[in-house]
Write a protein that holds these residues in place. Structure first.
Motif, PDB file in Angstrom:
ATOM      1  N   LEU A 205      -8.138  68.801   1.432  1.00  0.00           N
ATOM      2  CA  LEU A 205      -8.119  70.214   1.050  1.00  0.00           C
ATOM      3  C   LEU A 205      -6.797  70.590   0.406  1.00  0.00           C
ATOM      4  CD1 LEU A 205      -9.887  71.771   4.174  1.00  0.00           C
ATOM      5  CD2 LEU A 205     -10.872  71.371   1.911  1.00  0.00           C
ATOM      6  N   THR A 206      -5.710  69.978   0.871  1.00  0.00           N
ATOM      7  CA  THR A 206      -4.402  70.292   0.284  1.00  0.00           C
ATOM      8  C   THR A 206      -4.350  69.855  -1.183  1.00  0.00           C
ATOM      9  OG1 THR A 206      -3.578  68.192   1.195  1.00  0.00           O
ATOM     10  CG2 THR A 206      -3.143  70.208   2.458  1.00  0.00           C
ATOM     11  N   PHE A 207      -4.967  68.722  -1.485  1.00  0.00           N
ATOM     12  CA  PHE A 207      -5.021  68.250  -2.873  1.00  0.00           C
ATOM     13  C   PHE A 207      -5.798  69.229  -3.738  1.00  0.00           C
ATOM     14  CE2 PHE A 207      -7.706  65.991  -6.001  1.00  0.00           C
ATOM     15  CZ  PHE A 207      -6.717  65.607  -6.894  1.00  0.00           C
ATOM     16  N   LEU A 208      -6.955  69.669  -3.267  1.00  0.00           N
ATOM     17  CA  LEU A 208      -7.763  70.615  -4.035  1.00  0.00           C
ATOM     18  C   LEU A 208      -7.009  71.926  -4.259  1.00  0.00           C
ATOM     19  CD1 LEU A 208     -11.240  70.040  -2.348  1.00  0.00           C
ATOM     20  CD2 LEU A 208     -10.471  69.218  -4.586  1.00  0.00           C
ATOM     21  N   GLN A 209      -6.299  72.364  -3.239  1.00  0.00           N
ATOM     22  CA  GLN A 209      -5.515  73.598  -3.362  1.00  0.00           C
ATOM     23  C   GLN A 209      -4.425  73.443  -4.413  1.00  0.00           C
ATOM     24  OE1 GLN A 209      -3.527  74.691   0.279  1.00  0.00           O
ATOM     25  NE2 GLN A 209      -3.249  76.811  -0.350  1.00  0.00           N
ATOM     26  N   GLU A 210      -3.778  72.284  -4.438  1.00  0.00           N
ATOM     27  CA  GLU A 210      -2.706  72.049  -5.409  1.00  0.00           C
ATOM     28  C   GLU A 210      -3.247  71.912  -6.828  1.00  0.00           C
ATOM     29  OE1 GLU A 210      -1.090  68.613  -3.529  1.00  0.00           O
ATOM     30  OE2 GLU A 210       0.385  69.736  -2.363  1.00  0.00           O
ATOM     31  N   VAL A 211      -4.414  71.279  -6.962  1.00  0.00           N
ATOM     32  CA  VAL A 211      -5.027  71.169  -8.288  1.00  0.00           C
ATOM     33  C   VAL A 211      -5.393  72.549  -8.810  1.00  0.00           C
ATOM     34  CG1 VAL A 211      -7.059  70.357  -9.545  1.00  0.00           C
ATOM     35  CG2 VAL A 211      -5.884  68.823  -7.976  1.00  0.00           C
ATOM     36  N   ARG A 212      -5.946  73.387  -7.958  1.00  0.00           N
ATOM     37  CA  ARG A 212      -6.325  74.739  -8.390  1.00  0.00           C
ATOM     38  C   ARG A 212      -5.092  75.552  -8.777  1.00  0.00           C
ATOM     39  NH1 ARG A 212     -10.649  78.425  -7.977  1.00  0.00           N
ATOM     40  NH2 ARG A 212      -9.936  80.285  -9.086  1.00  0.00           N
ATOM     41  N   ALA A 213      -4.021  75.414  -8.010  1.00  0.00           N
ATOM     42  CA  ALA A 213      -2.792  76.141  -8.337  1.00  0.00           C
ATOM     43  C   ALA A 213      -2.239  75.688  -9.682  1.00  0.00           C
ATOM     44  CB  ALA A 213      -1.752  75.932  -7.238  1.00  0.00           C
ATOM     45  N   LEU A 214      -2.300  74.378  -9.936  1.00  0.00           N
ATOM     46  CA  LEU A 214      -1.840  73.837 -11.212  1.00  0.00           C
ATOM     47  C   LEU A 214      -2.715  74.348 -12.354  1.00  0.00           C
ATOM     48  CD1 LEU A 214       0.058  71.810 -12.682  1.00  0.00           C
ATOM     49  CD2 LEU A 214      -1.693  70.059 -12.264  1.00  0.00           C
ATOM     50  N   ALA A 215      -4.016  74.355 -12.142  1.00  0.00           N
ATOM     51  CA  ALA A 215      -4.939  74.833 -13.171  1.00  0.00           C
ATOM     52  C   ALA A 215      -4.705  76.312 -13.473  1.00  0.00           C
ATOM     53  CB  ALA A 215      -6.381  74.609 -12.721  1.00  0.00           C
ATOM     54  N   ASP A 216      -4.521  77.108 -12.439  1.00  0.00           N
ATOM     55  CA  ASP A 216      -4.284  78.539 -12.632  1.00  0.00           C
ATOM     56  C   ASP A 216      -2.989  78.786 -13.405  1.00  0.00           C
ATOM     57  OD1 ASP A 216      -6.609  79.112 -11.294  1.00  0.00           O
ATOM     58  OD2 ASP A 216      -5.633  79.659  -9.403  1.00  0.00           O
ATOM     59  N   ARG A 217      -1.990  77.948 -13.151  1.00  0.00           N
ATOM     60  CA  ARG A 217      -0.706  78.113 -13.817  1.00  0.00           C
ATOM     61  C   ARG A 217      -0.839  77.960 -15.336  1.00  0.00           C
ATOM     62  NH1 ARG A 217       2.949  73.681 -11.960  1.00  0.00           N
ATOM     63  NH2 ARG A 217       2.173  74.488  -9.959  1.00  0.00           N
ATOM     64  N   TYR A 218      -1.777  77.080 -15.756  1.00  0.00           N
ATOM     65  CA  TYR A 218      -1.932  76.804 -17.187  1.00  0.00           C
ATOM     66  C   TYR A 218      -3.205  77.407 -17.782  1.00  0.00           C
ATOM     67  CZ  TYR A 218       1.953  73.533 -16.674  1.00  0.00           C
ATOM     68  OH  TYR A 218       3.183  72.967 -16.434  1.00  0.00           O
ATOM     69  N   GLY A 219      -3.903  78.215 -17.021  1.00  0.00           N
ATOM     70  CA  GLY A 219      -5.100  78.842 -17.542  1.00  0.00           C
ATOM     71  C   GLY A 219      -6.241  77.872 -17.787  1.00  0.00           C
ATOM     72  N   ALA A 241     -17.927  76.335   1.803  1.00  0.00           N
ATOM     73  CA  ALA A 241     -17.164  77.291   1.000  1.00  0.00           C
ATOM     74  C   ALA A 241     -15.664  77.086   1.120  1.00  0.00           C
ATOM     75  CB  ALA A 241     -17.522  78.722   1.415  1.00  0.00           C
ATOM     76  N   THR A 242     -15.203  76.500   2.220  1.00  0.00           N
ATOM     77  CA  THR A 242     -13.776  76.215   2.380  1.00  0.00           C
ATOM     78  C   THR A 242     -13.315  75.203   1.329  1.00  0.00           C
ATOM     79  OG1 THR A 242     -13.871  76.660   4.754  1.00  0.00           O
ATOM     80  CG2 THR A 242     -12.028  75.326   3.976  1.00  0.00           C
ATOM     81  N   ILE A 243     -14.179  74.275   0.992  1.00  0.00           N
ATOM     82  CA  ILE A 243     -13.874  73.304  -0.056  1.00  0.00           C
ATOM     83  C   ILE A 243     -14.008  73.937  -1.436  1.00  0.00           C
ATOM     84  CG2 ILE A 243     -14.618  71.142  -1.137  1.00  0.00           C
ATOM     85  CD1 ILE A 243     -15.524  70.195   1.634  1.00  0.00           C
ATOM     86  N   LEU A 244     -15.096  74.655  -1.648  1.00  0.00           N
ATOM     87  CA  LEU A 244     -15.422  75.150  -2.982  1.00  0.00           C
ATOM     88  C   LEU A 244     -14.549  76.323  -3.425  1.00  0.00           C
ATOM     89  CD1 LEU A 244     -19.317  74.885  -2.972  1.00  0.00           C
ATOM     90  CD2 LEU A 244     -17.596  73.201  -3.661  1.00  0.00           C
TER      91      LEU A 244
END
Length: 421
Positions: A205-219, A241-244
């Motif tokens: 879950l930490t990996f998914l959270q970090e990927v999403r944060a990176l994606a949001d940073r670059y749109g 839903a915790t994953i998604l």
């Protein structure tokens, strides 16, 4: 390596291929192709004789619809889904959106179609690009459809042993300076959960959270190929839903561990699903009275996830049996056995082809020693390994049959090896 009569017998009967392209090494290169030849997937497994049991561990796609699914299919209320009038399809899509906690959902024929539609909607311009794992299902097993059907360019990031990416490498693959005339524009990052080639690993879950944060940073958007994401949720003991929550869109297969005969759910924002519905029609995915199959999908989604832990347990049971067998032929890392997919490694004395061939036929003296013939169907894999997948068609009893057969084959191989020394 021992090459016995078992391999030659299956070769002559056409049950295995004579070439091993996943082992081949390109001329002038030491890089072994890290995926297997799925040509064997189209070859039907052998049928058991009267005194023979067949344990099919090739994939969780071989599941058959349950009696509850068949009843639901027989009584399904239907309409024209292209016109949005199939009540059973509409109900399935509503249930899925609520379960995934996404705005909308769309019933499509397969995971490959779901992933292709995601690429088409997220990357609508001809100069758009998506980032995928180099060992992802999208990159390896979907015929490059995102390129030749959707016109979407892909760049890859190295898939680590647990199915994740190095975030620094991932960030380096995001293009900058648009509209610089030299480069495409990064629009999408794709992740796979659980990861097929990496042995059913559930992404942290930490990996998914970090990927999403990176994606949001670059749109950039995040799409999850969640063919087996239900297995991940069960293994990690969290709501789906915790994953998604860390993805913008997801495709979830109903026809693997959940046991439906056909279908995938693609989910995301309403605008995304509206466009995906339009593209689905262009791909030939307008299925008209699709409620007949959607009914089975609804049963799968609502009633079948609770039993996935049984598959995980059976996979661990077989993996533990490999370790406790005392045979030097097998190596398995129990920390990597997280869900229903098991990948284990073989000693060079017994290659994947040879092992799978022996497991798939009734060997000499087997019925006398085991009391019956046992045929266990598995896939040879790359890196001198084998893949086995547990599903609702495989009980704990059948898992023990597979264990018996494994021990019998191992003993036979070691006996032959000693005899040749």
């Amino acid at each position: 390596m021992v090459v016995g009569g078992a391999w030659r017998s299956l070769l002559n009967r056409g049950l295995i291929a004579s070439r091993n392209p996943w082992k081949s090494i390109a001329k002038g290169s030491s890089c072994v192709r890290e995926y297997h030849d799925t040509g064997k997937a189209s070859i039907p497994g052998p049928r058991g004789a009267a005194n023979t049991r067949v344990v099919d561990l090739r994939s969780d796609t071989v599941t058959k619809p349950t009696p509850a699914m068949r009843r639901a299919m027989a009584s399904a209320e239907v309409g024209d889904d292209v016109m949005g009038e199939d009540p059973t399809v509409n109900e399935l899509q509503k249930v899925a959106a609520e379960l995934f906690r996404m705005e909308a959902a769309l019933f499509v024929t397969s995971g490959t179609m779901g992933n292709l539609l995601a690429a088409m909607v997220h990357c609508r311009r001809r100069d758009d690009e998506m980032i995928v794992g180099d060992l992802s299902h999208i990159h390896i097993y979907e015929q490059g459809g995102s390129a030749y059907l959707a016109g979407v360019h892909s760049t890859t990031v190295r898939t680590q042993p647990d199915g994740t990416f190095d975030l620094t490498e991932l960030e380096s693959k995001i293009r900058h300076g648009y509209p610089d005339p030299h480069y495409p524009r990064t629009r999408l990052i794709c992740v796979e959960n659980t990861h097929n080639i990496r042995g059913g690993r559930a992404l942290p879950l930490t990996f998914l959270q970090e990927v999403r944060a990176l994606a949001d940073r670059y749109g950039v958007s995040v799409h999850m190929d969640g063919a087996r994401v239900m297995n991940a949720a069960v293994a990690q003991r969290v709501p789906l839903a915790t994953i998604l929550q860390h993805t913008h869109t997801v495709s979830v297969c109903l026809s693997k561990g959940l046991g439906a005969p056909v279908g995938t759910i693609l989910a995301g924002p309403k605008a995304f699903i509206s466009q995906a519905r339009r593209y689905r029609k262009a791909l030939g995915g307008g299925m008209r009275q699709a409620g007949i199959i959607a009914a089975a999908g609804k049963v799968a989604l609502l009633e079948m996830s609770g039993r996935l832990e049984e598959d995980h347990h059976n996979a661990r049971t077989f993996a533990q049996a490999l370790l406790s067998s005392g045979s030097p032929l097998f190596t398995v890392d129990m920390d990597c056995v997280e869900t229903n997919i098991l990948r284990f490694f073989l000693d060079p004395r017994l290659g994947p082809d040879e092992f799978c061939a022996r497991m798939a036929q009734v060997g000499e003296g087997e019925e006398e020693e085991l009391g019956q013939g046992i045929q266990v169907l598995m896939f040879p894999y790359f890196g001198n390994s084998v893949r086995a997948v547990w599903h609702l068609g495989i009980s704990s009893e059948e898992t023990q049959l597979a264990v018996q057969k494994m021990k019998f084959v191992a003993a036979q191989v070691l006996k032959e090896t000693v005899g040749t020394q």
